[in-house]
Scaffold this motif. Structure first.
Motif, PDB file in Angstrom:
ATOM      1  N   UNK A 221       6.246  -2.821   1.436  1.00 45.10           N
ATOM      2  CA  UNK A 221       6.473  -1.421   1.073  1.00 45.10           C
ATOM      3  C   UNK A 221       5.264  -0.552   1.398  1.00 45.10           C
ATOM      4  N   UNK A 222       4.070  -1.147   1.367  1.00 44.70           N
ATOM      5  CA  UNK A 222       2.863  -0.364   1.658  1.00 44.70           C
ATOM      6  C   UNK A 222       2.899   0.212   3.079  1.00 44.70           C
ATOM      7  N   UNK A 223       3.015  -0.630   4.120  1.00 37.50           N
ATOM      8  CA  UNK A 223       3.081  -0.049   5.472  1.00 37.50           C
ATOM      9  C   UNK A 223       4.355   0.747   5.700  1.00 37.50           C
ATOM     10  N   UNK A 224       5.454   0.388   5.002  1.00 33.97           N
ATOM     11  CA  UNK A 224       6.705   1.128   5.169  1.00 33.97           C
ATOM     12  C   UNK A 224       6.532   2.584   4.769  1.00 33.97           C
ATOM     13  N   UNK A 225       5.889   2.831   3.623  1.00 37.04           N
ATOM     14  CA  UNK A 225       5.707   4.207   3.167  1.00 37.04           C
ATOM     15  C   UNK A 225       4.655   4.940   3.996  1.00 37.04           C
ATOM     16  N   UNK A 226       3.709   4.223   4.554  1.00 39.44           N
ATOM     17  CA  UNK A 226       2.745   4.847   5.456  1.00 39.44           C
ATOM     18  C   UNK A 226       3.457   5.338   6.717  1.00 39.44           C
ATOM     19  N   UNK A 227       4.307   4.476   7.284  1.00 41.83           N
ATOM     20  CA  UNK A 227       5.063   4.857   8.484  1.00 41.83           C
ATOM     21  C   UNK A 227       6.059   5.967   8.184  1.00 41.83           C
ATOM     22  N   UNK A 228       6.701   5.880   7.024  1.00 40.45           N
ATOM     23  CA  UNK A 228       7.687   6.884   6.646  1.00 40.45           C
ATOM     24  C   UNK A 228       7.042   8.260   6.497  1.00 40.45           C
TER      25      UNK A 228
END
Length: 251
Positions: free
Chosen positions: A74-81
């Motif tokens: 979820x950490x990189x997912x929200x960064x990319x989002x």
């Protein structure tokens, strides 16, 4: 122009990383600056090269470099989002002042999605911060008519409050206040559309998750992410959605 998009992407990645910290720490009433970023298991302080958004996660293969504890994707997912949505906003608004409003809305939605997923909570501290920002922004970047923003905020809050009272707690207090804040950006018509889209998305995805046993019937689950998704769709595609709906069902 390519350089500008690159800058916006990097800005989005960096802020997305910061929003992860805010979303994890604020509900626990922890400082967002102290202690510095660290592994939640071994508590080793993370060095600069371990804090590079997305890339650190990839290079470390999704694990803590010290204790090998798995890092949530979820950490990189929200960064990319965050980076993607910042870029989308710039694509739509360019250097217009509405871009600032868009980035503020995106920031709010990313943070509350993180808090709601982790804790099923939308903290008042976060909403209070953004409601002040958006009220001030709408004084300078006005809707048409100018009062539609403030009317949208009131309608969003009152409407969700009524639904909560009728459903006897079926709607959380954080969701009610969140609609009031979002209404400042979307106005009355947009706020009503968000409610429709969020309810539809929540029902469909909730049913799918129930079928696969990911959620149980009667057990509350985070509604904030569906509000956030409905808000993004409405903010960027409101006219397209209305046109598609009328052409599909009324022509």
């Amino acid at each position: 122009m390519l350089f500008i998009y690159l800058y916006v992407t990097i800005l989005g990645l960096m802020l997305g990383s910061f929003y992860n910290v805010v979303g994890i720490r604020v509900p626990r009433r922890e400082s967002i600056v102290s202690p510095p970023s660290h592994c939640p298991k071994c508590e080793k302080r993370l060095r600069v090269h371990e804090l590079i958004p997305v890339f650190s996660y990839v290079f470390q293969k999704g694990k803590c470099r010290h204790c090998q504890e798995r890092i949530s994707p979820l950490y990189p997912l929200f960064e990319l989002l965050t980076a993607f949505l910042f870029g989308m906003a710039f694509y739509y608004f360019g250097f217009q002042l509405e871009l600032i409003v868009a980035w503020a809305l995106i920031s709010l939605l990313v943070i509350i999605t993180i808090t709601d997923i982790h804790y099923q909570l939308i903290p008042n501290r976060i909403l209070s911060y953004f409601v002040i920002i958006l009220i001030i922004l709408r004084l300078f970047v006005q809707t048409d008519p100018w009062y539609d923003a403030y009317l949208g905020g009131m309608v969003g809050f009152v409407l969700l409050l009524i639904i909560a009272l009728i459903s006897r707690g079926g709607m959380g207090g954080g969701d009610i206040k969140l609609f009031g804040v979002i209404g400042l950006v979307l106005g009355v018509k947009g706020t009503l559309m968000i409610l429709f889209l969020a309810s539809l998305l929540g029902a469909v995805i909730g049913f799918i998750l129930m079928v696969f046993g990911k959620v149980k019937k009667g057990v509350p689950f985070a509604f904030g992410p569906f509000i956030a998704l409905g808000a993004i769709l409405t903010y960027f595609y409101q006219n397209d959605i209305i046109e598609w709906y009328t052409q599909t069902f009324f022509l």
